[in-house]
Design a protein around this motif. Sequence first.
Motif, PDB file in Angstrom:
ATOM      1  N   ALA A   1      51.714   3.136  37.066  1.00 34.93           N
ATOM      2  CA  ALA A   1      51.133   1.886  36.553  1.00 34.93           C
ATOM      3  C   ALA A   1      49.981   2.140  35.589  1.00 34.93           C
ATOM      4  CB  ALA A   1      50.645   1.023  37.710  1.00 34.93           C
ATOM      5  N   ARG A   2      49.719   1.124  34.805  1.00 35.48           N
ATOM      6  CA  ARG A   2      48.491   1.027  34.019  1.00 35.48           C
ATOM      7  C   ARG A   2      47.847  -0.302  34.411  1.00 35.48           C
ATOM      8  NH1 ARG A   2      46.531  -1.081  29.031  1.00 35.48           N
ATOM      9  NH2 ARG A   2      45.100   0.338  27.942  1.00 35.48           N
ATOM     10  N   PHE A   3      46.596  -0.244  34.847  1.00 28.29           N
ATOM     11  CA  PHE A   3      45.978  -1.446  35.380  1.00 28.29           C
ATOM     12  C   PHE A   3      44.468  -1.412  35.171  1.00 28.29           C
ATOM     13  CE2 PHE A   3      46.164   1.748  38.599  1.00 28.29           C
ATOM     14  CZ  PHE A   3      45.038   1.627  39.388  1.00 28.29           C
ATOM     15  N   ILE A   4      43.877  -2.579  35.282  1.00 31.61           N
ATOM     16  CA  ILE A   4      42.449  -2.764  35.015  1.00 31.61           C
ATOM     17  C   ILE A   4      41.792  -3.290  36.282  1.00 31.61           C
ATOM     18  CG2 ILE A   4      40.742  -3.937  33.561  1.00 31.61           C
ATOM     19  CD1 ILE A   4      43.138  -4.328  31.549  1.00 31.61           C
ATOM     20  N   VAL A   5      40.674  -2.680  36.642  1.00 26.39           N
ATOM     21  CA  VAL A   5      39.883  -3.130  37.786  1.00 26.39           C
ATOM     22  C   VAL A   5      38.488  -3.460  37.277  1.00 26.39           C
ATOM     23  CG1 VAL A   5      39.029  -2.588  40.093  1.00 26.39           C
ATOM     24  CG2 VAL A   5      41.213  -1.631  39.310  1.00 26.39           C
ATOM     25  N   ARG A   6      38.069  -4.692  37.492  1.00 29.56           N
ATOM     26  CA  ARG A   6      36.770  -5.153  36.997  1.00 29.56           C
ATOM     27  C   ARG A   6      35.996  -5.816  38.129  1.00 29.56           C
ATOM     28  NH1 ARG A   6      35.454  -8.937  31.688  1.00 29.56           N
ATOM     29  NH2 ARG A   6      33.532  -9.883  32.455  1.00 29.56           N
ATOM     30  N   GLU A   7      34.809  -5.310  38.394  1.00 28.76           N
ATOM     31  CA  GLU A   7      33.948  -5.914  39.402  1.00 28.76           C
ATOM     32  C   GLU A   7      33.156  -7.054  38.774  1.00 28.76           C
ATOM     33  OE1 GLU A   7      31.521  -3.417  41.775  1.00 28.76           O
ATOM     34  OE2 GLU A   7      33.231  -2.750  42.965  1.00 28.76           O
ATOM     35  N   GLU A   8      33.288  -8.240  39.360  1.00 36.37           N
ATOM     36  CA  GLU A   8      32.530  -9.398  38.932  1.00 36.37           C
ATOM     37  C   GLU A   8      31.521  -9.747  40.015  1.00 36.37           C
ATOM     38  OE1 GLU A   8      35.440 -12.331  37.809  1.00 36.37           O
ATOM     39  OE2 GLU A   8      36.122 -11.152  36.088  1.00 36.37           O
ATOM     40  N   ALA A   9      30.799 -10.850  39.813  1.00 37.85           N
ATOM     41  CA  ALA A   9      29.691 -11.152  40.719  1.00 37.85           C
ATOM     42  C   ALA A   9      30.143 -11.280  42.173  1.00 37.85           C
ATOM     43  CB  ALA A   9      28.999 -12.438  40.264  1.00 37.85           C
ATOM     44  N   ASN A  10      31.216 -12.021  42.417  1.00 34.98           N
ATOM     45  CA  ASN A  10      31.624 -12.317  43.789  1.00 34.98           C
ATOM     46  C   ASN A  10      33.023 -11.824  44.123  1.00 34.98           C
ATOM     47  OD1 ASN A  10      29.180 -13.814  44.365  1.00 34.98           O
ATOM     48  ND2 ASN A  10      30.023 -15.433  43.074  1.00 34.98           N
ATOM     49  N   CYS A  11      33.648 -11.106  43.221  1.00 33.13           N
ATOM     50  CA  CYS A  11      35.010 -10.656  43.472  1.00 33.13           C
ATOM     51  C   CYS A  11      35.354  -9.515  42.526  1.00 33.13           C
ATOM     52  CB  CYS A  11      36.009 -11.814  43.294  1.00 33.13           C
ATOM     53  SG  CYS A  11      36.087 -12.437  41.592  1.00 33.13           S
ATOM     54  N   THR A  12      36.536  -8.952  42.732  1.00 31.43           N
ATOM     55  CA  THR A  12      37.090  -7.950  41.833  1.00 31.43           C
ATOM     56  C   THR A  12      38.351  -8.514  41.205  1.00 31.43           C
ATOM     57  OG1 THR A  12      36.219  -6.070  43.096  1.00 31.43           O
ATOM     58  CG2 THR A  12      38.129  -5.661  41.691  1.00 31.43           C
ATOM     59  N   ARG A  13      38.496  -8.318  39.890  1.00 29.84           N
ATOM     60  CA  ARG A  13      39.712  -8.753  39.202  1.00 29.84           C
ATOM     61  C   ARG A  13      40.614  -7.539  38.978  1.00 29.84           C
ATOM     62  NH1 ARG A  13      41.753 -12.813  35.796  1.00 29.84           N
ATOM     63  NH2 ARG A  13      39.866 -14.037  36.139  1.00 29.84           N
ATOM     64  N   LEU A  14      41.840  -7.643  39.455  1.00 29.56           N
ATOM     65  CA  LEU A  14      42.854  -6.620  39.254  1.00 29.56           C
ATOM     66  C   LEU A  14      43.906  -7.171  38.305  1.00 29.56           C
ATOM     67  CD1 LEU A  14      44.424  -3.964  39.988  1.00 29.56           C
ATOM     68  CD2 LEU A  14      45.432  -5.262  41.885  1.00 29.56           C
ATOM     69  N   SER A  15      44.131  -6.491  37.178  1.00 34.51           N
ATOM     70  CA  SER A  15      45.133  -6.917  36.193  1.00 34.51           C
ATOM     71  C   SER A  15      46.058  -5.741  35.918  1.00 34.51           C
ATOM     72  CB  SER A  15      44.460  -7.377  34.896  1.00 34.51           C
ATOM     73  OG  SER A  15      43.535  -8.427  35.127  1.00 34.51           O
ATOM     74  N   VAL A  16      47.356  -5.962  36.032  1.00 32.30           N
ATOM     75  CA  VAL A  16      48.345  -4.912  35.833  1.00 32.30           C
ATOM     76  C   VAL A  16      49.039  -5.141  34.498  1.00 32.30           C
ATOM     77  CG1 VAL A  16      50.412  -3.797  36.756  1.00 32.30           C
ATOM     78  CG2 VAL A  16      48.670  -4.691  38.316  1.00 32.30           C
ATOM     79  N   THR A  17      49.068  -4.110  33.653  1.00 29.97           N
ATOM     80  CA  THR A  17      49.742  -4.216  32.363  1.00 29.97           C
ATOM     81  C   THR A  17      51.053  -3.436  32.325  1.00 29.97           C
ATOM     82  OG1 THR A  17      48.500  -2.336  31.450  1.00 29.97           O
ATOM     83  CG2 THR A  17      47.538  -4.527  31.186  1.00 29.97           C
ATOM     84  N   LYS A  18      51.237  -2.516  33.292  1.00 28.20           N
ATOM     85  CA  LYS A  18      52.475  -1.744  33.367  1.00 28.20           C
ATOM     86  C   LYS A  18      52.692  -1.320  34.811  1.00 28.20           C
ATOM     87  CE  LYS A  18      54.361   2.816  32.307  1.00 28.20           C
ATOM     88  NZ  LYS A  18      54.039   4.174  31.793  1.00 28.20           N
ATOM     89  N   GLY A  19      53.967  -1.301  35.245  1.00 26.07           N
ATOM     90  CA  GLY A  19      54.282  -0.845  36.598  1.00 26.07           C
ATOM     91  C   GLY A  19      53.879  -1.855  37.649  1.00 26.07           C
ATOM     92  N   ARG A  20      53.436  -1.355  38.799  1.00 32.76           N
ATOM     93  CA  ARG A  20      53.048  -2.227  39.902  1.00 32.76           C
ATOM     94  C   ARG A  20      51.919  -1.578  40.694  1.00 32.76           C
ATOM     95  NH1 ARG A  20      56.111  -0.478  44.628  1.00 32.76           N
ATOM     96  NH2 ARG A  20      57.472   1.258  44.041  1.00 32.76           N
ATOM     97  N   VAL A  21      51.134  -2.435  41.317  1.00 36.28           N
ATOM     98  CA  VAL A  21      49.986  -1.985  42.110  1.00 36.28           C
ATOM     99  C   VAL A  21      49.982  -2.765  43.416  1.00 36.28           C
ATOM    100  CG1 VAL A  21      47.486  -1.784  42.251  1.00 36.28           C
ATOM    101  CG2 VAL A  21      48.640  -1.422  40.047  1.00 36.28           C
ATOM    102  N   ALA A  22      49.899  -2.055  44.536  1.00 39.14           N
ATOM    103  CA  ALA A  22      49.812  -2.712  45.838  1.00 39.14           C
ATOM    104  C   ALA A  22      48.351  -2.902  46.209  1.00 39.14           C
ATOM    105  CB  ALA A  22      50.514  -1.884  46.907  1.00 39.14           C
ATOM    106  N   ILE A  23      48.015  -4.133  46.592  1.00 37.73           N
ATOM    107  CA  ILE A  23      46.672  -4.390  47.123  1.00 37.73           C
ATOM    108  C   ILE A  23      46.687  -3.974  48.584  1.00 37.73           C
ATOM    109  CG2 ILE A  23      44.914  -6.136  47.578  1.00 37.73           C
ATOM    110  CD1 ILE A  23      45.972  -7.712  45.217  1.00 37.73           C
ATOM    111  N   VAL A  24      46.030  -2.875  48.882  1.00 42.56           N
ATOM    112  CA  VAL A  24      46.051  -2.328  50.239  1.00 42.56           C
ATOM    113  C   VAL A  24      45.163  -3.149  51.162  1.00 42.56           C
ATOM    114  CG1 VAL A  24      45.612  -0.278  51.633  1.00 42.56           C
ATOM    115  CG2 VAL A  24      46.524  -0.044  49.311  1.00 42.56           C
ATOM    116  N   SER A  25      44.011  -3.559  50.662  1.00 44.08           N
ATOM    117  CA  SER A  25      43.111  -4.417  51.433  1.00 44.08           C
ATOM    118  C   SER A  25      42.198  -5.146  50.466  1.00 44.08           C
ATOM    119  CB  SER A  25      42.271  -3.575  52.399  1.00 44.08           C
ATOM    120  OG  SER A  25      41.372  -2.734  51.677  1.00 44.08           O
ATOM    121  N   PRO A  26      41.819  -6.406  50.790  1.00 42.28           N
ATOM    122  CA  PRO A  26      42.397  -7.196  51.882  1.00 42.28           C
ATOM    123  C   PRO A  26      43.733  -7.791  51.459  1.00 42.28           C
ATOM    124  CG  PRO A  26      40.808  -8.510  50.697  1.00 42.28           C
ATOM    125  CD  PRO A  26      40.799  -7.144  50.044  1.00 42.28           C
ATOM    126  N   HIS A  27      44.450  -8.390  52.415  1.00 42.84           N
ATOM    127  CA  HIS A  27      45.743  -8.997  52.120  1.00 42.84           C
ATOM    128  C   HIS A  27      45.559 -10.445  51.693  1.00 42.84           C
ATOM    129  CE1 HIS A  27      47.592  -5.395  53.435  1.00 42.84           C
ATOM    130  NE2 HIS A  27      47.362  -5.561  54.734  1.00 42.84           N
TER     131      HIS A  27
END
Length: 337
Positions: free
Chosen positions: A200-226
């Motif tokens: 995969a190719r993906f972007i992880v960005r920490e924001e004030a109250n959360c994290t943004r996960l954006s996938v541009t290629k492939g796939r990414v499993a969110i291991v935690s939390p569900h």
Amino acid sequence: MPTDNLSLGRRAEPQQQVVKQAIHWLLRLRNNHGNSRLNRQCEAWRAEHHDHELAWQRVQSLQAELSNNLRTVPGAQVAFNTLENSAQGLGRRQALKLLSGALLMGSAAWLAKDTLAWQQWSADYATATGERRGFQLPDGTRIELNTASAVDLDYTKQQRLIKLTRGEIIVTCGGADEGASLNRPLRVQSRHGSYEPFDARFIVREEANCTRLSVTKGRVAIVSPHSADGDSIEVLAGQSYLIDHHQARLAPPLDMDVGAWVDGMIVTRNMRLADFLSEVGRYRHGFLSCASDLADLRLSGVFRLEDTDKLLAVLPQTLPVQLRYRTRWWVTLERAV
């Protein structure tokens, strides 16, 4: 700063504990001005190890930069003078409290970014405000760090863990030895959760109250939390999720391209001016905002990040605004007259 292909575990900057010792010496010398015995002790500490001298020089340099820039921020002069006049006679803990209070006065927006320089010294990979850098890891993984970002690595025989401690990264999986790493999966961790990519190719960005996960290629499993219903989540190319400490949820569409920064650009689509300025503000020192009656103006376009002053100068050509520079570090947009 680390460089491309830097071997894991090597640190080009002094470790955090050494930096703390340097700060301690700085405060002691400030509080005991002219104490020759203390000066000799500090010089002896600096001579003990190269890292001691390096930390001392970095602390001195950052102190000078903060002092000079703090004086240019409106409302901060009183805080600076208070710090200078009151530091004498204070212990280390009290001096640190006073310093923290001074930093919060008048210049919070500027210092909230630049005091993060302390954290860079303890990160495996880090960027300063306005800096973007890429690194190739030994397992073939490629990481790109956006402005004011920091990453730590924890690669062992059991795991390959990339810890995002601040900011934003793009991760591209792959490499010649990926097949040999099947028994130690790659994971990326933010303060809100962890994520396992698959080609995969993906972007992880920490924001004030959360994290943004954006996938541009492939796939990414969110291991935690569900997700809210307890199911695991697999994020596919073109999808984005917002993850907090409790759950992950599908993110609404953005009004900007999430990964354009890697090419030195902000690409917007009918974006609110207030949100645009908040994004630009990540790449420059100081305070940047607009009058409240301009916040909902919309703009679309491609904006280059290499010179944010030039970027801002373009706005009056397309919007009914004018720039007001109170100082180099304090810029506001007002309605054009």
